[in-house]
Design a protein around this motif. Structure first.
Motif, PDB file in Angstrom:
ATOM      1  N   UNK A 302       0.486 -16.647 -36.369  1.00 32.76           N
ATOM      2  CA  UNK A 302       0.062 -16.293 -37.714  1.00 32.76           C
ATOM      3  C   UNK A 302      -0.177 -17.527 -38.588  1.00 32.76           C
ATOM      4  N   UNK A 303       0.134 -18.695 -38.030  1.00 30.87           N
ATOM      5  CA  UNK A 303       0.051 -19.933 -38.794  1.00 30.87           C
ATOM      6  C   UNK A 303      -1.166 -20.745 -38.371  1.00 30.87           C
ATOM      7  N   UNK A 304      -2.363 -20.121 -38.532  1.00 30.47           N
ATOM      8  CA  UNK A 304      -3.588 -20.869 -38.306  1.00 30.47           C
ATOM      9  C   UNK A 304      -4.090 -20.925 -36.886  1.00 30.47           C
ATOM     10  N   UNK A 305      -3.617 -20.078 -36.006  1.00 33.41           N
ATOM     11  CA  UNK A 305      -4.112 -20.089 -34.633  1.00 33.41           C
ATOM     12  C   UNK A 305      -5.425 -19.315 -34.543  1.00 33.41           C
ATOM     13  N   UNK A 306      -6.139 -19.533 -33.427  1.00 30.59           N
ATOM     14  CA  UNK A 306      -7.433 -18.898 -33.216  1.00 30.59           C
ATOM     15  C   UNK A 306      -7.341 -17.373 -33.300  1.00 30.59           C
ATOM     16  N   UNK A 307      -6.321 -16.810 -32.676  1.00 34.72           N
ATOM     17  CA  UNK A 307      -6.165 -15.355 -32.663  1.00 34.72           C
ATOM     18  C   UNK A 307      -6.129 -14.803 -34.081  1.00 34.72           C
ATOM     19  N   UNK A 308      -5.370 -15.448 -34.955  1.00 34.64           N
ATOM     20  CA  UNK A 308      -5.262 -14.995 -36.340  1.00 34.64           C
ATOM     21  C   UNK A 308      -6.614 -15.081 -37.043  1.00 34.64           C
TER      22      UNK A 308
END
Length: 395
Positions: A302-308
């Motif tokens: 949830x902290x800036x990853x691609x998935x988010x």
């Protein structure tokens, strides 16, 4: 059915391209007539250059540089001569994956090698430089990168310091040679998607240094070093970017880019999704599902990853997202915050991590096939699976 596939790599197991292939195979086993579009993307970390090269005409430029420990290395960056734009991936010269496990040491590594790549790009005429941050092996606040481009860091005795994390607390004076003024005409972009400050409980050392080989004692020392280094910057350059969101990215390299080169921080996910024209695809095509994924889905997702980033974009168009991962380490509440309703995990605790790693391609394909086969049957019964949380395992 129309699918859009945008996964990250499964680190240590599958490249993003290999994940795409496995997901596509699984979807087409469900229905060969399905339309499957795929996008090779990155959040600015590993795979940044590959994602750029898919969409922009660039030349691959190889350079003799050094790895995080200063050993000789040949690495590359991308250059578009027409637009005078270079794309540099920090991990290519300063990445954790370049070192064996026993060599990893956040306090003894440097970003100097990445600085040499940038230096070469400038010599070849680049005036716009995008640096993809991620996969860093160091916690040097960008001191190594700055040293390669004309800055010098000296101690109280006037001795030149090796620009490594362990020497952050020894910097007494910062000097710059005449060539540094040339850099004023260069526009730097720090491409990353974390919002950590430079130091403190959520800073570069306390959040990321452990995975770079730092002991608890090292982490405390590095955190104090980062804070001290910033105090020297405040005194000598009259700048303080330590709490700018994202300053702690790549061991503080983002901070160094901002401080020494006035870099602009941009979202890696947004940059690459727009480069790949994903918003345009979503506007002009009927997409029934987006499939994304990464090696591990946890609180950091949830902290800036691609998935988010993919989920946030999909929500703008009310398109359901299915995420697949090697290991799921987040509870239902965490996943709801991320906006993930359906998460597939290929890890089987009875068979262990190595089994998942060694068989990841087949496990991803089978998991996707099983999920969408079941989804298809439920849809035919008018059950909306996109409105429920699903931890789906093929075992």
């Amino acid at each position: 059915m129309n699918y859009l596939v945008i996964p990250d790599k499964f680190k240590g197991s599958l490249t993003a391209n290999e994940v795409i292939k496995s997901i596509t195979n699984g979807l087409q086993r469900v229905d060969k007539s399905s339309s499957v579009k795929s996008i090779l993307a990155s959040d600015g970390g590993d795979g940044f250059l590959e994602a750029v090269a898919c969409k922009i005409m660039v030349q691959k430029i190889y350079v003799d540089t050094v790895n995080p420990l200063g050993d000789k290395l040949r690495a590359y960056y991308l250059l578009n001569k027409d637009t005078k734009t270079a794309y540099v991936e920090l991990a290519k010269a300063s990445g954790l994956e370049l070192l064996k496990a026993k060599e990893r040491s956040a306090k003894n590594t440097s970003t100097f090698g990445t600085g040499l790549l940038i230096k070469d790009a400038i010599k070849k005429g680049a005036t716009n430089i995008y640096i993809g941050l991620g996969g860093s092996a160091s916690t040097d606040a960008g001191m190594g990168l700055a040293a390669a481009l004309g800055y010098s860091f000296v101690n109280e005795d006037g001795m030149l310091l090796n620009p490594i994390g362990d020497n952050l607390s020894k910097v007494f004076k910062i000097e710059r040679n005449a060539t540094v003024t040339i850099l004023n005409r260069i526009k730097f972009y720090a491409v990353n998607d974390v919002d950590n400050p430079l130091f403190g409980e959520n800073g570069a050392a306390k959040v990321y240094a452990k995975q770079k080989g730092a002991t608890e004692k090292d982490i405390e020392s590095l955190d104090k070093g980062l804070e001290y280094f910033n105090s020297v910057i405040k005194h000598s350059l009259l700048l303080d970017h330590s709490f700018v969101p994202g300053a702690g990215a790549a061991g503080g390299t983002a901070y160094g880019l901002k401080t020494f080169f006035n870099a602009e921080f941009i979202s890696g996910i947004k940059f690459l999704l727009e480069l790949a024209e994903v918003p345009k695809i979503l506007k002009s095509n009927k997409i029934d599902y987006i499939v994304t994924g990464e090696g591990k889905i946890d609180s950091q997702t949830n902290n800036g990853k691609l998935v988010k980033g993919v989920v946030d974009l999909a929500n703008q168009y009310s398109i359901p997202v299915v995420a697949i991962c090697g290991k799921l380490d987040a509870n239902e509440a965490d996943l709801n915050v991320m906006g993930l309703n359906n998460v597939l995990e290929i890890y089987n605790p009875k068979k262990g991590v190595n089994y998942s790693i060694n068989n990841a391609a087949k496990l991803v394909e089978d998991s996707i096939f099983n999920f969408f086969s079941a989804s298809r049957r439920k849809t035919q019964k008018k059950v909306k699976v996109s409105n429920i949380f699903t931890k789906f395992n093929i075992f």
